[in-house]
Design an enzyme around this catalytic site. Structure first.
Site, PDB file in Angstrom:
ATOM      1  N   HIS A   1     -53.563  28.643  -4.953  1.00 46.97           N
ATOM      2  CA  HIS A   1     -54.502  27.534  -5.081  1.00 46.97           C
ATOM      3  C   HIS A   1     -54.809  27.361  -6.561  1.00 46.97           C
ATOM      4  CE1 HIS A   1     -55.256  26.283  -1.004  1.00 46.97           C
ATOM      5  NE2 HIS A   1     -55.447  27.521  -0.607  1.00 46.97           N
TER       6      HIS A   1
ATOM      7  N   ASP B   1     -54.888  21.081  -9.854  1.00 50.24           N
ATOM      8  CA  ASP B   1     -54.804  20.075  -8.792  1.00 50.24           C
ATOM      9  C   ASP B   1     -54.798  18.666  -9.365  1.00 50.24           C
ATOM     10  OD1 ASP B   1     -54.791  22.072  -6.914  1.00 50.24           O
ATOM     11  OD2 ASP B   1     -56.810  21.696  -6.160  1.00 50.24           O
TER      12      ASP B   1
END
Length: 370
Positions: free
Chosen positions: A139, A168
């Protein structure tokens, strides 16, 4: 109008969470039609966090405005057939599976080429399609950990997590750049494309300065350099009311104006003190703690010395700059969201207001795309 740029472009979005949905939403701002394909249970983002009365999180609604949502089980023959029909008419496919998953579902490179030779296939993964880390789960935090970004930022005793998630959002921007570039090439050659983009490498691409500093000088430490906390004149300070201000007076003229405004002209020569400027930082810290945040804004905003308040989220939409630009849309329609539109002005016009997502049966989309 901005929405004319990609008018007629059809995008299939097989992504979840933040990066892919953020990228495809920007494509909708540019005029593309985005159909988001979700499994029968939906995108996990629908229920990750507090939900509204309809059982869906506001964050899912925010990330998927402007889109049409269909649900397909790609492990069934009916789902595969419907997906093949969509792919045959699509211009762009954006997916964020781990390497090999799309092939196992029956849509590997050869099958995609057979269905649509002009398709632009964007794979947005954690570490890319090749290399020993390609299959590893991750992540944003772990992606940035491998780039040097975490090492170089934060306080002297500990790195700090970036928020909003750096990899992200950098990955989403990279996906948009790659897709637009491939569309331009296709317009000339007629050829489709395969884009292999990774979130970790999107973050890594911002780290050239960190890597060069380490190579040249042998050490990069937190709070050790001008722009990561080592300079007194480029730092965040706490005020008397436990709020914060940001000072970024790098140029001599800005630092001189600041020192005169706060009645510390004898500090002007201290800008050249060696890093880290711990004594100067301590003196500035004491100074800023002597007044409330807004008192400092009243004093320093007219001075033009690269000083701003650290705004709290509830203050953002009210700031005169953002109100003038119209990019922040606060309390919009029935979903009561605060969204930020694509910050691109084309011929003076900004992106159009986004609509809530809508859900349709896949058959309805296939009928429209025939």
């Amino acid at each position: 109008m901005l929405a004319e740029c990609l008018q007629g472009i059809r995008v299939l979005d097989l992504t979840q969470y933040i990066p892919g949905p953020f990228a495809t939403q920007w494509l909708t701002d540019l005029g593309a039609e985005v159909v988001k394909v979700e499994p029968p249970i939906g995108d996990p983002m629908r229920t990750m966090g507090p939900v509204d009365a309809d059982g869906t999180t506001p964050f899912y609604k925010l990330a998927n405005r402007n889109k049409t949502i269909v649900r397909l089980d790609l492990k069934t023959e009916a789902g595969k057939q419907a997906m093949a029909g969509l792919l045959a008419k699509a211009d762009v496919l954006v997916e964020a599976y781990r390497p090999g998953v799309l092939t196992r579902l029956g849509f590997g490179p050869e099958r995609l080429a057979e269905l649509n030779a002009r398709l632009i296939h964007c794979s947005l993964s954690g570490y890319g399609q090749t290399g020993p880390h390609a299959p590893v789960a991750g992540h944003d935090l772990t992606y940035v950990a491998l780039t040097g970004g975490l090492w170089a930022s934060g306080t002297a005793d500990r790195p700090v997590m970036t928020f909003p998630p750096l990899a992200d959002h950098a990955g989403a921007m990279l996906a948009v750049i790659g897709i637009l570039s491939a569309l331009v090439r296709r317009g000339v050659s007629g050829k489709g494309a395969r884009l292999d983009l990774s979130l970790s490498e999107a973050a890594l691409s911002w780290m050239g300065g960190v890597l060069t500093a380490a190579k040249r000088f042998g050490h990069v430490g937190r709070e050790d350099d001008i722009i990561n906390g080592g300079a007194g004149f480029y730092r965040i300070y706490k005020t008397a009311d436990s709020r914060f201000v940001a000072l970024a007076a790098i140029e001599e003229k800005f630092w001189e104006r600041f020192c005169i405004a706060v009645e510390r002209p004898h500090w002007i020569t201290r800008q050249s003190e060696p890093m880290p400027q711990n004594e100067l930082i301590s003196d500035l810290d004491a100074l800023f703690r002597s007044k409330d945040r807004d008192a400092w804004v009243a004093l320093l905003a007219p001075v033009d010395c690269c000083f701003e308040p650290v705004l709290e989220p509830a203050e953002i939409a009210r700031h005169p700059q953002w109100k003038d630009r119209g990019i922040v849309q606060d309390g919009i329609d029935r979903d009561n969201l605060a969204e930020v539109l694509l910050p691109v002005f084309l011929d003076g016009a900004r992106a159009a207001h986004r609509r809530p997502f809508k859900e349709e049966p896949v058959e309805a989309v296939l009928d429209l795309w025939r």
